[in-house]
Scaffold this motif. Sequence first.
Motif, PDB file in Angstrom:
ATOM      1  N   LEU A 181     -32.335  86.475   3.517  1.00  9.04           N
ATOM      2  CA  LEU A 181     -31.880  85.351   2.698  1.00  9.04           C
ATOM      3  C   LEU A 181     -30.390  85.498   2.441  1.00  9.04           C
ATOM      4  O   LEU A 181     -29.895  86.594   2.215  1.00  9.04           O
ATOM      5  N   GLN A 182     -29.692  84.352   2.472  1.00  8.24           N
ATOM      6  CA  GLN A 182     -28.259  84.356   2.229  1.00  8.24           C
ATOM      7  C   GLN A 182     -27.902  83.158   1.359  1.00  8.24           C
ATOM      8  O   GLN A 182     -28.626  82.178   1.321  1.00  8.24           O
ATOM      9  N   ASP A 183     -26.797  83.275   0.658  1.00  4.07           N
ATOM     10  CA  ASP A 183     -26.300  82.164  -0.159  1.00  4.07           C
ATOM     11  C   ASP A 183     -25.409  81.313   0.721  1.00  4.07           C
ATOM     12  O   ASP A 183     -24.332  81.738   1.114  1.00  4.07           O
ATOM     13  N   ALA A 184     -25.855  80.101   1.032  1.00  2.98           N
ATOM     14  CA  ALA A 184     -25.084  79.205   1.882  1.00  2.98           C
ATOM     15  C   ALA A 184     -24.933  77.857   1.200  1.00  2.98           C
ATOM     16  O   ALA A 184     -25.888  77.325   0.641  1.00  2.98           O
ATOM     17  N   SER A 185     -23.748  77.319   1.257  1.00  2.00           N
ATOM     18  CA  SER A 185     -23.502  76.039   0.607  1.00  2.00           C
ATOM     19  C   SER A 185     -24.042  74.871   1.418  1.00  2.00           C
ATOM     20  O   SER A 185     -24.271  73.792   0.888  1.00  2.00           O
ATOM     21  N   ASP A 186     -24.281  75.074   2.716  1.00  5.93           N
ATOM     22  CA  ASP A 186     -24.770  73.984   3.553  1.00  5.93           C
ATOM     23  C   ASP A 186     -26.288  73.916   3.629  1.00  5.93           C
ATOM     24  O   ASP A 186     -26.827  73.081   4.344  1.00  5.93           O
TER      25      ASP A 186
END
Length: 127
Positions: free
Chosen positions: A87-92
């Motif tokens: 899991l990653q924090d992505a704005s898109d």
Amino acid sequence: MTDAMKCPACNSEHAYQDRDLWVCPECGHEWSGAAEAAADTAQAAGVRDANGNVLTDGDSVIVIKDLKIKGSSSVVKGGTKVRNIRLQDASDGHDIACKIDGIGAMNLKSDFGRRLEPRAYLCRCAR
């Protein structure tokens, strides 16, 4: 001064409330205090799949529909099993980093996958 009164864009302490919105006079950013609180609770809940289950690092996910890959003629078919997600924090919105067999490393939106339940309780050996 509380953190709710600081501007989330520039962290200025000179923000003021105008009806339902907070306004920063330094950068011109406007935000809603209720929306900020709702966003914090959504982040605390974690990343969820298409069925609403919470995903964690190392889970396996099944793609629920065919996905075209940008810049390529290949397609990720619905029903493809993706193992060991990160899991990653992505704005898109592409918040799952994974490696798919035959395609390679890519990012997926959690809305296009459902969590694969562990098979430990599905075993018929205990009968």
